[in-house]
Design a protein around this motif. Structure first.
Motif, PDB file in Angstrom:
ATOM      1  N   ALA A  27      -1.862 -48.417  13.358  1.00 54.05           N
ATOM      2  CA  ALA A  27      -1.428 -48.776  12.004  1.00 54.05           C
ATOM      3  C   ALA A  27      -2.352 -48.172  10.949  1.00 54.05           C
ATOM      4  O   ALA A  27      -1.907 -47.773   9.871  1.00 54.05           O
ATOM      5  N   VAL A  28      -3.641 -48.101  11.261  1.00 55.95           N
ATOM      6  CA  VAL A  28      -4.599 -47.501  10.333  1.00 55.95           C
ATOM      7  C   VAL A  28      -4.357 -45.997  10.217  1.00 55.95           C
ATOM      8  O   VAL A  28      -4.363 -45.427   9.126  1.00 55.95           O
ATOM      9  N   HIS A  29      -4.126 -45.357  11.354  1.00 57.96           N
ATOM     10  CA  HIS A  29      -3.845 -43.918  11.360  1.00 57.96           C
ATOM     11  C   HIS A  29      -2.575 -43.612  10.576  1.00 57.96           C
ATOM     12  O   HIS A  29      -2.548 -42.709   9.739  1.00 57.96           O
ATOM     13  N   GLU A  41      -6.163 -47.929   0.672  1.00 58.30           N
ATOM     14  CA  GLU A  41      -6.216 -49.319   0.250  1.00 58.30           C
ATOM     15  C   GLU A  41      -7.101 -50.129   1.212  1.00 58.30           C
ATOM     16  O   GLU A  41      -7.271 -49.765   2.384  1.00 58.30           O
ATOM     17  N   PRO A  42      -7.662 -51.248   0.732  1.00 57.28           N
ATOM     18  CA  PRO A  42      -8.528 -52.057   1.597  1.00 57.28           C
ATOM     19  C   PRO A  42      -7.858 -52.546   2.878  1.00 57.28           C
ATOM     20  O   PRO A  42      -8.543 -52.742   3.877  1.00 57.28           O
ATOM     21  N   ASP A  43      -6.521 -52.740   2.862  1.00 54.10           N
ATOM     22  CA  ASP A  43      -5.865 -53.210   4.077  1.00 54.10           C
ATOM     23  C   ASP A  43      -5.941 -52.178   5.197  1.00 54.10           C
ATOM     24  O   ASP A  43      -5.721 -52.511   6.376  1.00 54.10           O
ATOM     25  N   ILE A  44      -6.253 -50.942   4.848  1.00 52.55           N
ATOM     26  CA  ILE A  44      -6.504 -49.900   5.856  1.00 52.55           C
ATOM     27  C   ILE A  44      -8.007 -49.676   5.993  1.00 52.55           C
ATOM     28  O   ILE A  44      -8.567 -49.734   7.080  1.00 52.55           O
ATOM     29  N   GLY A  45      -8.636 -49.422   4.855  1.00 56.03           N
ATOM     30  CA  GLY A  45     -10.046 -49.024   4.869  1.00 56.03           C
ATOM     31  C   GLY A  45     -10.970 -50.076   5.445  1.00 56.03           C
ATOM     32  O   GLY A  45     -11.860 -49.768   6.254  1.00 56.03           O
ATOM     33  N   LEU A  85     -10.356 -34.743  11.902  1.00 55.18           N
ATOM     34  CA  LEU A  85      -9.414 -34.096  12.813  1.00 55.18           C
ATOM     35  C   LEU A  85      -8.564 -35.116  13.573  1.00 55.18           C
ATOM     36  O   LEU A  85      -7.487 -34.780  14.067  1.00 55.18           O
ATOM     37  N   ALA A  86      -9.044 -36.354  13.676  1.00 59.51           N
ATOM     38  CA  ALA A  86      -8.265 -37.410  14.333  1.00 59.51           C
ATOM     39  C   ALA A  86      -7.337 -38.125  13.366  1.00 59.51           C
ATOM     40  O   ALA A  86      -6.540 -38.971  13.786  1.00 59.51           O
TER      41      ALA A  86
END
Length: 402
Positions: A27-29, A41-45, A85-86
């Motif tokens: 989900a983060v990727h 956004e903070p919900d990812i970071g 790269l990922a």
């Protein structure tokens, strides 16, 4: 400069790759890939920060005594390169890379012990109060005033283009504490609690429709003298250190290379209008090759700077060259993505976010939906962190000696 990896560095790179393959949340990727702006956004970071913090790698640029990894400059570069790269998201640079080095370099021991662990844990989320209306490139002309009143400063003024101020609970801020002498000599560096009366945040939507930046108004805001970093009037020197540290050891090239790889792969499925694929078009391949050469040249410069840092030398004004080149390449690559999708690349979806269950449906593809907002957002690259004109002046004066 020897750019061949030692066996130990190659093993370190492989360890990072394996970690990313196992621990980077899907989900983060996906959220990072569908974010048009520089800052996720903070919900990812914050989710990704927590994964790295648990591993002990979040403070990868920090000294070990403050909770960092103690990695070499090359290891830090390899880590950033493998993350790029990922497809991992950018980290929350304002706290981790900008204010943290200021605190451990110029701060008192009590400031280090209090603030640095809170940056790593995510308890404090920082924004930067530098630019003002009328004081952007000419930062020394800032007018936000801080008047000493006993053991506190009373701050009045406004800051603009303040990234993620709507999420932040802390701001590191340049303020004018003396207006009688040389402009640069009257500036101090304060740490400000955003959750107090007198602070209001007004959103500024970018051309691409992102809420990334804000204007912050400060009216009789109270800041303890204990939250001043360094001496009164030392703010200009601290700001120069911060900006050189921001650009020093930069790792722009791998992310640019990753984006070029994505564009090149997508071009195989895009028609050229003559019955073939765009990837086989000679003019298209020429544009792609020119950008790839530019990115490779940038990486050589970045590695040269890394080599200098590894020898104990400060990043210095040469970092303005990487900022200038990276900004121009960023814009050119994002323009290439718009051209890749033709009319579908012109769609400008204003809803946010463009990831998750509630994301609006795209025309053609999610990548096509992102092309225009990403292109419009990257117009700011030649402005933020020092305009192209400012960088060119620094290069001419301090690097070329003109």
């Amino acid at each position: 400069m020897d750019i061949e990896l030692s066996p130990a560095d190659a093993a370190f790179r492989d360890e990072v790759r394996a970690f990313l393959a196992e621990k980077l949340p899907k989900a983060v990727h996906e959220g990072s890939a569908a974010t048009p702006s520089v800052f996720v956004e903070p919900d990812i970071g914050q989710v990704w920060n927590a994964v790295l913090h648990e591993k002990g790698w979040l403070g990868y640029q920090w000294p070990k005594e403050y909770g960092g990894t103690g990695w070499t400059p090359l290891q830090r570069y390899l880590f950033e390169k493998e993350c790029a790269l990922a497809g991992a998201p950018n980290l929350t640079v304002l706290g981790l890379k900008l204010v943290a080095p200021v605190i451990w370099t110029f701060g008192r021991e009590d400031q280090k012990h209090y603030y640095l662990p809170r940056i790593l844990s995510g308890e404090d989320y920082w924004c930067q109060g530098f630019s003002e209306p009328g004081s952007g490139s000419d930062l020394a002309s800032l007018q936000c005033r801080a008047v000493l009143d006993g053991d506190r400063y009373v701050v009045n003024g406004s800051k603009i283009w303040t990234t993620h101020a709507h999420h932040a609970n802390k701001m590191f801020c340049l303020v004018r504490t003396d207006a009688t002498g040389r402009k640069q000599a009257g500036i101090s560096f304060l740490l400000i609690d955003m959750n107090q009366p007198g602070i209001s945040v007004r959103p500024i939507l970018t051309l691409g429709g992102d809420h990334e930046v804000n204007q912050v108004f400060l009216e009789d805001v109270s800041v303890p003298v204990s939250d001043r970093v360094g001496e009164e009037g030392q703010g200009w020197a601290i700001a120069k250190f911060l900006l050189e540290n921001e650009r020093g050891g930069s790792c722009h090239a791998p992310k640019l290379s990753y984006d070029l790889d994505q564009i090149e792969a997508l071009a195989k499925d895009q028609p050229d209008g003559r019955g073939g694929a765009l990837s086989d078009d000679r003019d298209w391949r020429r544009r792609l090759a020119k950008l790839r050469i530019g990115v490779q040249s940038l990486e050589m410069i970045e590695l040269k700077i890394i080599s200098e840092i590894a020898k104990g030398r400060a990043p210095g004004p040469q970092t303005s060259l990487t900022k200038l080149l990276a900004s121009n390449l960023r814009q050119d690559i994002d323009l290439l993505a718009v051209d890749l999708f033709g009319p579908a690349g012109l769609q400008l979806e204003l809803a946010r976010p463009l990831y998750g269950d509630n994301a609006p449906d795209p025309l053609l593809s999610r990548a096509a939906q992102l092309a225009s907002p990403r292109y419009l957002n990257s117009r700011a690259w030649t402005i933020f962190g020092g305009t192209n004109e400012v960088q060119a002046n620094i290069i001419a004066r301090s690097v070329l000696g003109l």
